[in-house]
Write a protein that holds these residues in place. Structure first.
Motif: not given
Ligand SMILES: [Zn+2]
Lengths: 197, 222
Positions: A45-50, A75-86
């Motif tokens: 998942d980390a791979k997909d999201i990043s 990182y802002r883009i990345l972290i927002n996608l991570c939050k969506d994922y969570l």
């Protein structure tokens, strides 16, 4: 020099140069993977999201203003996608509440190497293993925002003003979270801090 | 806050090197002189060091090695997807929206439209039919008038006989129109007539007005 080099790469990306984009991916892929992993605790998942974050950055690079650093913007883009994922995962978890997939176990999954290399005796390695586990537990026990800020500061090495920019929060708020998280961890790790040479 | 009037926050941010250079200098100088504060900072530094010393898990090499190439692949796939299929996707999305927007919200409006169209068609029928009836009756009255005139002017028996005959004709004609009037209420007949009908400008504008009304009702409903 580094910054100049990077702004030149970004100019090339803005002109549609995919190779320049790949240079940037190479430069940040490990950091991006580590950050994403600290959110989702599994590498697929980390791979997909990043990767999604890199693609999004490439497509919206025109929105990037050179007054900030590329990585804070990215990182802002990345972290927002991570939050969506969570958020998605929480929803799925709520739906399948009684099925209980491996999510629980995943959250306890450490972001640290269980046995750090470079330590001499088995005793030290065991201590370090314990510490890693304890630290993971301590971090997971923190409120979400404290955990996030503390991790970005101490594990991903960002500055307070950068964290504020990434998660769009006042610096004062970031400082408050960081302060509370540090005191919390100091308490939890007190035993180890004493044992340390 | 301790006896030395330095907040614990400041020690934490001192450790993180997040203080202004001036404040940092002040605290640094204080620490040289004050053992209590120095120990507090050392405890904090140790905790932070414990965290920072931890090594992050090693990223599996298969993920790291294919990483950039996969992104290139995803970008290429995106570009390929972006033209005609994107158009198709948009069209489908649009149709989907239309369908979703149409059915639940416009259902009452569609119902109203059906009723209004039916009533209008029926009214149109009775109107044209009434008009036909009227014409026929007028024509009959005309012929009756002529015959009556003939009778009164002539005053002969033949004229009288003809008058009786013509009144029979009138009755028969009225019977005919009554049958036709019944037919008007027959649905199949209505539809057939509607198809054959040519609308003049006035009727067209009537239709348009009614359609406007229907749309108003529709938007009020949704
Ligand atoms: Zn002091």
């Amino acid at each position: 020099m580094m910054i100049d080099n990077e702004s030149e790469i970004i100019e090339r990306i803005k002109n549609g140069d995919q190779n320049a984009f790949c240079e940037l991916v190479e430069k940040y892929k490990e950091k991006a993977l580590n950050i994403a992993f600290s959110f989702c605790r599994n590498y697929e998942d980390a791979k997909d999201i990043s990767q999604e974050a890199f693609i999004k950055a490439f497509k919206t690079i025109r929105n990037f203003r050179s007054e900030s650093r590329f990585y804070t913007w990215f990182y802002r883009i990345l972290i927002n996608l991570c939050k969506d994922y969570l958020r998605r995962r929480m929803k799925n978890k709520a739906i399948s509440a009684n099925i209980r997939i491996n999510n629980e176990a995943q959250e306890e999954e450490s972001i640290f190497e269980v046995i750090a290399s470079g330590l001499p005796g088995p005793k030290e390695q065991l201590l370090n293993k314990e510490l890693g586990e304890e630290l993971t537990k301590a971090l997971n026990s923190l409120p979400e925002q404290q955990k996030r800020v503390f991790t970005l500061k101490n594990i991903h090495g960002l500055k307070i003003n950068e964290i504020a920019e990434i998660i769009k929060c006042a610096e004062g708020t970031i400082k408050a979270h960081l302060f509370k998280a540090t005191l919390n961890l100091q308490e939890r790790l007190a035993a180890y801090a004493c044992q340390e040479v | 806050m301790n006896a030395c009037n330095i907040k614990k926050e400041e020690f934490v941010f001192y450790c993180y090197e997040e203080l202004s250079p001036e404040r940092r200098e002040e605290i640094k100088n204080h620490l040289v002189a004050c053992r209590q504060c120095r120990e507090e900072v050392q405890r904090l530094e140790k905790t932070i060091l414990l965290v920072k010393q931890q090594k992050l898990k090693k990223i599996p090499s298969d993920i790291l090695n294919n990483y950039t190439r996969q992104i290139k692949g995803r970008l290429a796939a995106d570009e390929e997807k972006s033209f005609i299929p994107a158009l198709k996707e948009k069209l489908f999305a649009w149709l989907e929206n239309l369908r979703l927007g149409f059915y639940p919200q416009l259902m009452p409006a569609i119902a109203v439209l059906c009723v209004v169209v039916f009533v209008f068609a029926f009214m149109q029928y009775s109107r044209t039919n009434n008009f036909n009836l009227l014409n026929r009756e007028l024509a009959l009255l005309d012929s009756l008038g002529e015959e009556a005139e003939d009778i009164y002017s002539g005053g002969d028996e033949a004229g009288l006989a003809e008058e009786i005959e013509s009144s029979d004709r009138l009755m028969l004609a009225q019977l005919d129109t009554e049958v036709e009037a019944e037919e008007v209420f027959d649905d199949a007949y209505i539809l057939q007539e509607l198809e054959e009908e040519d609308l003049n400008e006035e009727e067209v504008s009537d239709y348009l007005e009614i359609i406007d009304d229907i749309q108003e009702i529709g938007s009020a409903v949704s």
